[in-house]
Design a protein around this motif. Structure first.
Motif, PDB file in Angstrom:
ATOM      1  N   ASP A   1       0.820  -1.208   0.000  1.00 44.65           N
ATOM      2  CA  ASP A   1       0.000   0.000   0.000  1.00 44.65           C
ATOM      3  C   ASP A   1       0.859   1.266   0.000  1.00 44.65           C
ATOM      4  N   GLY A   2       1.666   1.423  -1.047  1.00 50.76           N
ATOM      5  CA  GLY A   2       2.492   2.628  -1.161  1.00 50.76           C
ATOM      6  C   GLY A   2       3.518   2.756  -0.061  1.00 50.76           C
ATOM      7  N   SER A   3       4.136   1.655   0.314  1.00 54.74           N
ATOM      8  CA  SER A   3       5.111   1.663   1.408  1.00 54.74           C
ATOM      9  C   SER A   3       6.291   2.584   1.133  1.00 54.74           C
ATOM     10  N   LYS A   4       6.873   3.097   2.212  1.00 54.96           N
ATOM     11  CA  LYS A   4       8.055   3.950   2.107  1.00 54.96           C
ATOM     12  C   LYS A   4       9.333   3.137   2.272  1.00 54.96           C
TER      13      LYS A   4
ATOM     14  N   GLU B   1       0.948   2.789  -6.196  1.00 54.89           N
ATOM     15  CA  GLU B   1       1.857   3.930  -6.305  1.00 54.89           C
ATOM     16  C   GLU B   1       1.735   4.892  -5.132  1.00 54.89           C
ATOM     17  N   LYS B   2       0.553   4.974  -4.557  1.00 52.95           N
ATOM     18  CA  LYS B   2       0.389   5.833  -3.385  1.00 52.95           C
ATOM     19  C   LYS B   2      -0.400   5.100  -2.306  1.00 52.95           C
ATOM     20  N   ASN B   3      -0.225   5.552  -1.093  1.00 55.94           N
ATOM     21  CA  ASN B   3      -0.885   4.927   0.048  1.00 55.94           C
ATOM     22  C   ASN B   3      -2.380   5.228   0.038  1.00 55.94           C
ATOM     23  N   LEU B   4      -3.192   4.170  -0.037  1.00 52.31           N
ATOM     24  CA  LEU B   4      -4.647   4.340  -0.041  1.00 52.31           C
ATOM     25  C   LEU B   4      -5.249   4.163   1.344  1.00 52.31           C
ATOM     26  N   GLY B   5      -4.562   3.445   2.207  1.00 47.57           N
ATOM     27  CA  GLY B   5      -5.144   3.015   3.473  1.00 47.57           C
ATOM     28  C   GLY B   5      -5.426   1.532   3.383  1.00 47.57           C
ATOM     29  N   LYS B   6      -5.496   0.879   4.535  1.00 45.89           N
ATOM     30  CA  LYS B   6      -5.664  -0.575   4.564  1.00 45.89           C
ATOM     31  C   LYS B   6      -6.896  -1.020   3.779  1.00 45.89           C
ATOM     32  N   GLY B   7      -7.997  -0.292   3.946  1.00 51.41           N
ATOM     33  CA  GLY B   7      -9.226  -0.648   3.247  1.00 51.41           C
ATOM     34  C   GLY B   7      -9.077  -0.583   1.740  1.00 51.41           C
TER      35      GLY B   7
ATOM     36  N   ALA C   1     -20.319 -13.328  -2.388  1.00 50.77           N
ATOM     37  CA  ALA C   1     -20.441 -12.239  -1.406  1.00 50.77           C
ATOM     38  C   ALA C   1     -19.472 -11.116  -1.756  1.00 50.77           C
ATOM     39  N   ALA C   2     -18.233 -11.478  -2.068  1.00 54.03           N
ATOM     40  CA  ALA C   2     -17.218 -10.471  -2.416  1.00 54.03           C
ATOM     41  C   ALA C   2     -17.631  -9.675  -3.653  1.00 54.03           C
ATOM     42  N   GLN C   3     -18.249 -10.344  -4.624  1.00 56.81           N
ATOM     43  CA  GLN C   3     -18.672  -9.671  -5.853  1.00 56.81           C
ATOM     44  C   GLN C   3     -19.723  -8.601  -5.586  1.00 56.81           C
ATOM     45  N   GLN C   4     -20.497  -8.764  -4.525  1.00 59.41           N
ATOM     46  CA  GLN C   4     -21.510  -7.772  -4.181  1.00 59.41           C
ATOM     47  C   GLN C   4     -20.971  -6.692  -3.247  1.00 59.41           C
ATOM     48  N   ILE C   5     -20.076  -7.077  -2.353  1.00 59.06           N
ATOM     49  CA  ILE C   5     -19.634  -6.170  -1.288  1.00 59.06           C
ATOM     50  C   ILE C   5     -18.532  -5.214  -1.743  1.00 59.06           C
ATOM     51  N   PHE C   6     -17.452  -5.730  -2.312  1.00 61.82           N
ATOM     52  CA  PHE C   6     -16.270  -4.894  -2.527  1.00 61.82           C
ATOM     53  C   PHE C   6     -16.432  -3.823  -3.606  1.00 61.82           C
ATOM     54  N   PRO C   7     -17.189  -4.067  -4.674  1.00 60.82           N
ATOM     55  CA  PRO C   7     -17.404  -2.962  -5.615  1.00 60.82           C
ATOM     56  C   PRO C   7     -18.177  -1.796  -4.995  1.00 60.82           C
ATOM     57  N   ALA C   8     -18.920  -2.075  -3.921  1.00 59.56           N
ATOM     58  CA  ALA C   8     -19.731  -1.036  -3.269  1.00 59.56           C
ATOM     59  C   ALA C   8     -19.001  -0.370  -2.104  1.00 59.56           C
ATOM     60  N   GLN C   9     -17.790  -0.822  -1.789  1.00 57.74           N
ATOM     61  CA  GLN C   9     -17.026  -0.266  -0.670  1.00 57.74           C
ATOM     62  C   GLN C   9     -16.498   1.121  -1.002  1.00 57.74           C
ATOM     63  N   HIS C  10     -16.630   2.052  -0.066  1.00 58.31           N
ATOM     64  CA  HIS C  10     -16.140   3.413  -0.259  1.00 58.31           C
ATOM     65  C   HIS C  10     -14.960   3.764   0.656  1.00 58.31           C
ATOM     66  N   LEU C  11     -14.995   3.304   1.895  1.00 55.26           N
ATOM     67  CA  LEU C  11     -13.987   3.716   2.870  1.00 55.26           C
ATOM     68  C   LEU C  11     -12.677   2.965   2.671  1.00 55.26           C
ATOM     69  N   ALA C  12     -11.571   3.700   2.740  1.00 55.50           N
ATOM     70  CA  ALA C  12     -10.253   3.092   2.572  1.00 55.50           C
ATOM     71  C   ALA C  12      -9.465   3.048   3.877  1.00 55.50           C
ATOM     72  N   THR C  13      -9.938   3.751   4.888  1.00 53.29           N
ATOM     73  CA  THR C  13      -9.235   3.807   6.171  1.00 53.29           C
ATOM     74  C   THR C  13      -9.538   2.562   6.995  1.00 53.29           C
ATOM     75  N   TRP C  14      -8.933   2.479   8.193  1.00 50.55           N
ATOM     76  CA  TRP C  14      -8.986   1.213   8.930  1.00 50.55           C
ATOM     77  C   TRP C  14     -10.372   0.852   9.453  1.00 50.55           C
TER      78      TRP C  14
END
Length: 277
Positions: free
Chosen positions: A68-71, A96-102, A203-216
């Motif tokens: 996740d965009g590690s330094k 290329e850049k840090n998005l957050g764990k989510g 389940a993943a096919q329905q859930i992850f495309p609808a995910q918005h939050l990238a933080t923990w």
């Protein structure tokens, strides 16, 4: 890079899509941010289990390590470890850049090939062998590959040394979070934050495309989405231990958590983030 069998591919591969039919039994998604110190031992434990005789004979798998965009040199280390395990299917994705764990988990999930998909932290805090407990529960919940989610839970450890040893601030945060989660709508899940969750592909096919939050706090959104979509979620007790090197900043991340939960709830109530089964 992709390492599989005796093939070493040193150029970028086209990414598969979660929308496709699954082609292997299990994808293990490992979000990693500055994890050069903790990733090697976690990977060794993971591969020891997946390559054990009883598992290897019955289950095909891939590991998707999402840097996740590690330094630091997380990607380079992951590639080196992959080359040391040529009989395992290990894929390394570098953001290329840090998005957050989510954001890292979502990226890995959207490009995974497994009929079942496990998200697991790179710190090795959860006992990887407990995957079999989640697997068995999913067999019971969705024997015909129905949309199902099974999450590891540390709720049974609340009064044990593993949790008592955590800092006072982290325990206060945990109890405060549980109170807020009841208000938000996932109070029925005793441990939303354990980084050990198994999803069926449907389940993943329905859930992850609808995910918005990238933080923990993204775990909460995943569970809320499952609830809104009518996807059953089961909790299974797993073993867990504190691992040094946590990236959590208690004060900063607590404020971020509160903000994100408010954003999540407001967008759902206004219908901006709407999902339907």
């Amino acid at each position: 890079m992709h390492c599989s069998g005796h093939l070493v591919t040193l150029y970028p591969l086209n990414l598969p899509s979660l929308a496709d039919v699954g082609s292997i039994d299990l994808s293990v998604i490992i979000p990693a941010y500055n994890e050069t110190s903790r990733l090697p031992s976690m990977l060794e434990t993971t591969l020891n289990h997946l390559n054990s005789a009883s598992i290897r004979q019955t289950r095909t798998y891939e590991l998707v390590i999402v840097d996740d965009g590690s330094k630091d040199d997380t990607s380079a280390l992951a590639l080196k470890l992959a080359q040391q395990h040529l009989n395992s299917d290990i894929r390394v994705v570098t953001l290329e850049k840090n998005l957050g764990k989510g954001g890292a988990v979502r990226h890995g999930m959207l490009h995974a090939r497994g009929n079942r998909l496990l998200m697991v932290d790179a710190d090795g805090a959860s006992r990887f062998e407990d995957l079999e407990l989640l697997w068995k529960k999913m067999d019971e919940l969705g024997p015909k590959d129905e949309p199902t989610v099974v999450v590891g839970s540390r709720a049974h450890l609340v009064k044990t040394e593993a949790v008592v040893k955590r800092s006072v601030l982290r325990n206060i945060l945990m109890y405060g979070l549980h109170t807020i989660l009841r208000i938000v709508g996932v109070g029925h899940i005793r441990d939303t934050q354990c980084g050990f969750k198994l999803f069926s592909r449907r389940a993943a096919q329905q859930i992850f495309p609808a995910q918005h939050l990238a933080t923990w706090i993204f775990d909460v959104e995943l569970l809320l989405l499952a609830k809104q979509l009518g996807i059953p979620v089961a909790e299974v007790p797993v073993q867990w231990h504190e691992v040094a090197g946590s990236k959590l900043n208690v004060v900063k991340d607590s404020l971020q958590m509160l903000r994100d939960l408010l954003v999540l709830r407001a967008n759902q109530l206004t219908g901006r983030w709407k999902v339907s089964p």
